[in-house]
Design an enzyme around this catalytic site. Structure first.
Site, PDB file in Angstrom:
ATOM      1  N   LYS A 126       0.500  -1.039   0.399  1.00 12.69           N
ATOM      2  CA  LYS A 126       0.414  -0.158  -0.051  1.00 12.69           C
ATOM      3  C   LYS A 126       0.398   1.555  -0.326  1.00 12.69           C
ATOM      4  O   LYS A 126       0.782   1.827  -0.524  1.00 12.69           O
ATOM      5  CB  LYS A 126      -0.811  -0.301   1.480  1.00 12.69           C
TER       6      LYS A 126
HETATM    7  C1  LIG Z   1      -4.008  -3.957   1.368  1.00 15.80           C
HETATM    8  C2  LIG Z   1      -4.080  -5.695   1.114  1.00 15.80           C
HETATM    9  C3  LIG Z   1      -4.410  -6.641   0.190  1.00 15.80           C
HETATM   10  C4  LIG Z   1      -5.289  -6.630  -1.165  1.00 15.80           C
HETATM   11  O1  LIG Z   1      -5.000  -6.121  -2.041  1.00 15.80           O
HETATM   12  P1  LIG Z   1      -6.317  -4.708  -2.806  1.00 15.80           P
HETATM   13  O2  LIG Z   1      -5.925  -3.877  -3.520  1.00 15.80           O
HETATM   14  O3  LIG Z   1      -7.399  -4.947  -1.026  1.00 15.80           O
HETATM   15  O4  LIG Z   1      -6.724  -6.333  -3.352  1.00 15.80           O
HETATM   16  C5  LIG Z   1      -2.793  -8.020  -0.399  1.00 15.80           C
HETATM   17  N1  LIG Z   1      -1.993  -8.118   0.672  1.00 15.80           N
HETATM   18  C6  LIG Z   1      -1.919  -7.147   1.232  1.00 15.80           C
HETATM   19  C7  LIG Z   1      -0.597  -7.390   2.209  1.00 15.80           C
HETATM   20  C8  LIG Z   1      -2.737  -5.158   1.623  1.00 15.80           C
HETATM   21  O5  LIG Z   1      -2.410  -4.837   2.659  1.00 15.80           O
END
Ligand SMILES: *Cc1c(COP(=O)(O)O)cnc(C)c1O
Length: 483
Positions: A126
């Site tokens: 993120k």
């Molecule tokens: C947020 C997240 C996901 C999922 O991603 P999306 O964009 O919501 O599909 C997968 N793995 C981790 C470690 C995350 O923080």
């Protein structure tokens, strides 16, 4: 570039990138998408292959944000994607690549690798988008002499990524609600150790759902919301999605020698934001063979891509798993893909997502639309806790590489979709240290800890405990936005 809503409001109106940057949903409840996807020419693809990450990000983002002066955008991307920010790498010499590709080996004739997306300040993918968002928000607010108070609820990853992206930014404050004493020691320390005066950690006496309910209650108080200039940074934010398009290109270049080759990506998925960016990269012309959606036990998306039935879950049917950042009951970005799948028909999208609210889902098998899913390259699979433990163990033994639980969901499902001669790139979405319990279970050893994080849990923490009460949170926000 004009942006439109998936539900059709404002057809004929003009929405620029800057117009939708600070907002969330369109006013009809739909999600914003470009009126059409910009295309990448063969010449551009050839030229982009050699670019450093920041300049690749500039080239891609400028196609979506022609209202931002190019010199400003170039400065923003260069300031965002630096080796100093993305320094938590496996191999020191790879830091300059921002998202290094880690080759594991060849399985069933397919080169298998990890695209490292979690080398930023909070060790989850993120950061890739949120760091850019921090700089874009600061830039946009300064241009209009405005301020913004971001209110959010987190159970871990999103909140800390937002705080590390917004800390010290002019014109921005962050009020992040988290469930008191319910996060891991590592995640708590990551957030609460921030001492920046514009970051407010609010520990709510309750669970994560209570935090989310408070955010909803505050957001529904429109007078308060506009008076206090409250905004959010959730996963439907368009700038977050588009920032994620960049690393699909970067990964493609790292895994191939020539632009006539094809690759597949496997994406550990929750809210469909990450893989939606892959879909957009493919629509722009990047030669992607398959987009593999990997879910955990919360398999809303896997069910859809196997059967054409989209059926959202109730909270009681949403499991708490060892890959918690994928524990979702509905996928908030999914509507963007459905819009494209239905040939961009906003009336039908509106009807389908009304059905979601009224009947809990819809069925595209019966209507015949599901057959088109394969034209878009999508396939899927799901993984369980035992699969994660087994995959973490196997990848460690076979390739001497420690992976986190979410990435393990990805590797497990990727292996079900290998095609000889086509590189398979699994997006590594977090580092193992964030989910240490499962690492200890799988490997009977401690997770690797990047040097910058030694002693994190011993740092002084700054947070405010509040009761599970929206009014008390409003009072807290109001008291801290006066200055
Ligand atoms: C947020 C997240 C996901 C999922 O991603 P999306 O964009 O919501 O599909 C997968 N793995 C981790 C470690 C995350 O923080």
């Amino acid at each position: 570039m004009n942006y439109i809503s998936t539900r059709g409001a404002g057809i004929g109106e003009r929405h620029t990138f800057s117009d939708i940057l600070l907002g969330g949903l369109a006013k009809d409840g739909g999600l914003y998408l470009p009126g059409e996807y910009p295309q990448v020419s063969a010449d551009e693809l050839a030229r982009w292959r050699a670019l450093p990450y920041a300049d690749l990000a500039f080239e891609i983002l400028r196609k979506f944000s022609d209202d931002i002066p190019v010199e400003d955008l170039r400065e923003l991307t260069r300031r965002t994607y630096t080796a100093q920010v993305y320094c938590n790498v496996r191999d020191e010499e790879n830091a300059a690549q921002i998202t290094p590709l880690k080759t594991l080996g060849v399985e069933e004739g397919a080169p298998l690798s990890l695209l490292e997306l979690s080398n930023g300040p909070t060790l989850a993918f993120k950061d890739m988008a949120m760091q850019l968002l921090g700089n874009l928000f600061e830039y946009a607010l300064a241009r209009h002499g405005e301020t913004l108070n971001i209110l959010g609820a987190t159970s871990g990853d999103t909140g800390s990524a937002a705080e590390y992206a917004m800390r010290g930014k002019k014109g921005i404050r962050v009020f992040m609600l988290s469930p008191h004493k319910k996060m891991s020691a590592f995640q708590t320390a990551q957030m609460y150790s921030l001492q920046d005066p514009n970051i407010f950690n609010v520990a709510v006496d309750g669970v994560f759902d209570d935090c989310q309910d408070i955010v909803k209650a505050v957001s529904n108080d429109h007078a308060f919301k506009s008076q206090q200039k409250i905004g959010t940074v959730n996963s439907i934010n368009w700038a977050r999605v588009v920032a994620q398009v960049v690393y699909y290109f970067k990964g493609y270049f790292a895994a191939t020698k020539h632009n006539d080759e094809r690759v597949s990506f496997t994406v550990p998925s929750g809210n469909f934001g990450n893989v939606c960016a892959g879909h957009i990269a493919r629509m722009m012309g990047l030669p992607i063979e398959k987009l593999v959606v990997a879910t955990n036990e919360n398999d809303v998306l896997d069910e859809f891509f196997r059967t054409g039935i989209y059926r959202v879950r109730k909270s009681a049917e949403t499991y708490h798993t060892s890959s918690p950042s994928m524990d979702i009951s509905k996928a908030s970005n999914f509507e963007r893909f459905v819009f494209d799948l239905l040939g961009r028909d906003p009336k039908r999208v509106l009807q389908l997502f009304r059905d979601v609210e009224e009947k809990g889902g819809f069925d595209l098998q019966a209507s015949g639309d599901f057959a088109r899913v394969q034209e878009f390259g999508f396939v899927s699979g799901r993984s369980s806790h035992d699969d994660r433990v087994e995959t973490i163990r196997d990848v460690f033994q076979r390739y001497d590489t420690m992976i986190d639980t979410h990435t393990a969901d990805g590797v497990k499902v990727a292996r079900e979709h290998l095609q000889a001669g086509i590189p398979m790139i699994v997006l590594e979405t977090a580092q193992p240290i964030k989910f240490g319990e499962t690492i200890r279970e799988a490997l009977a050893r401690e997770p690797e800890r990047p040097a910058a994080f030694s002693g994190l849990e011993d740092l002084p923490q700054r947070f405010e405990v509040l009761p599970n009460d929206a009014q008390r949170v409003k009072d807290f926000v109001a008291a801290h936005t006066r200055a």
